[in-house]
Design a protein around this motif. Sequence first.
Motif, PDB file in Angstrom:
ATOM      1  N   ARG A  88      21.001  73.198  46.304  1.00 17.13           N
ATOM      2  CA  ARG A  88      21.342  73.970  45.117  1.00 17.13           C
ATOM      3  C   ARG A  88      20.242  74.986  44.836  1.00 17.13           C
ATOM      4  NH1 ARG A  88      22.186  69.792  40.512  1.00 17.13           N
ATOM      5  NH2 ARG A  88      22.276  71.640  39.162  1.00 17.13           N
ATOM      6  N   ASP A  89      20.654  76.104  44.251  1.00 15.26           N
ATOM      7  CA  ASP A  89      19.722  77.127  43.792  1.00 15.26           C
ATOM      8  C   ASP A  89      19.936  77.242  42.285  1.00 15.26           C
ATOM      9  OD1 ASP A  89      18.365  79.448  43.077  1.00 15.26           O
ATOM     10  OD2 ASP A  89      18.721  80.389  45.024  1.00 15.26           O
ATOM     11  N   ASN A  90      19.066  76.625  41.517  1.00 15.35           N
ATOM     12  CA  ASN A  90      19.250  76.600  40.067  1.00 15.35           C
ATOM     13  C   ASN A  90      19.083  77.984  39.431  1.00 15.35           C
ATOM     14  OD1 ASN A  90      19.866  73.885  40.006  1.00 15.35           O
ATOM     15  ND2 ASN A  90      17.777  73.238  39.524  1.00 15.35           N
ATOM     16  N   ASN A 120      22.558  79.329  39.819  1.00 15.18           N
ATOM     17  CA  ASN A 120      23.650  78.448  39.362  1.00 15.18           C
ATOM     18  C   ASN A 120      24.657  78.202  40.481  1.00 15.18           C
ATOM     19  OD1 ASN A 120      22.441  78.418  36.870  1.00 15.18           O
ATOM     20  ND2 ASN A 120      24.018  79.605  35.829  1.00 15.18           N
ATOM     21  N   ILE A 165      19.718  67.017  39.735  1.00 18.46           N
ATOM     22  CA  ILE A 165      19.546  68.268  39.023  1.00 18.46           C
ATOM     23  C   ILE A 165      18.413  69.114  39.595  1.00 18.46           C
ATOM     24  CG2 ILE A 165      20.562  67.417  36.888  1.00 18.46           C
ATOM     25  CD1 ILE A 165      17.784  66.913  35.816  1.00 18.46           C
ATOM     26  N   THR A 209      25.032  74.570  31.252  1.00 12.78           N
ATOM     27  CA  THR A 209      23.643  74.604  31.708  1.00 12.78           C
ATOM     28  C   THR A 209      23.549  73.873  33.034  1.00 12.78           C
ATOM     29  OG1 THR A 209      22.885  74.644  29.409  1.00 12.78           O
ATOM     30  CG2 THR A 209      21.256  74.093  31.104  1.00 12.78           C
ATOM     31  N   PHE A 210      23.516  74.644  34.097  1.00 14.48           N
ATOM     32  CA  PHE A 210      23.595  74.116  35.465  1.00 14.48           C
ATOM     33  C   PHE A 210      22.517  73.073  35.729  1.00 14.48           C
ATOM     34  CE2 PHE A 210      25.227  74.306  39.658  1.00 14.48           C
ATOM     35  CZ  PHE A 210      24.187  74.413  40.578  1.00 14.48           C
ATOM     36  N   THR A 211      21.326  73.278  35.210  1.00 11.37           N
ATOM     37  CA  THR A 211      20.197  72.416  35.519  1.00 11.37           C
ATOM     38  C   THR A 211      20.270  71.048  34.839  1.00 11.37           C
ATOM     39  OG1 THR A 211      18.977  73.532  33.764  1.00 11.37           O
ATOM     40  CG2 THR A 211      18.611  74.306  36.010  1.00 11.37           C
ATOM     41  N   GLN A 212      21.307  70.806  34.062  1.00 14.20           N
ATOM     42  CA  GLN A 212      21.443  69.521  33.384  1.00 14.20           C
ATOM     43  C   GLN A 212      22.455  68.592  34.059  1.00 14.20           C
ATOM     44  OE1 GLN A 212      22.275  70.278  29.226  1.00 14.20           O
ATOM     45  NE2 GLN A 212      20.195  70.994  28.799  1.00 14.20           N
TER      46      GLN A 212
END
Length: 117
Positions: free
Chosen positions: A72-74, A77, A53, A28-31
């Motif tokens: 970053r582009d959540n 990812n 994050i 989970t990229f956003t974590q």
Amino acid sequence: DVQLVESGGGLVQPGGSLRISCAASGFTFTQYWINWVRQAPGKGLEWVSSINIGGAPTYYANSVKGRFTISRDNALNTAYLQMNNLKTADTAIYYCTRGYGPYFDYWGQGTQVIASS
């Protein structure tokens, strides 16, 4: 499986710009924070930059502050490192790493950046 895949490296003249990317999968990229670390020829690892994050705050090594921008582009990812006004001293393999507390627990395979005339 956790994967971090860097791309976008290459040869650029001093003073030029380059953007490298880190595509993440398997978690989970956003974590997680994302970090860039580099290794110049014949030298040890050097931390370059980190991003929270949500995209802020961001942190930079003194050697790149004012020239490099991490983002970053959540939704994709993907993390990026925009490098401007490149110097020969920036020549290195650049690694994308996942931050886990104080540790960098997963690393990509690296992308080569060469700043040379």
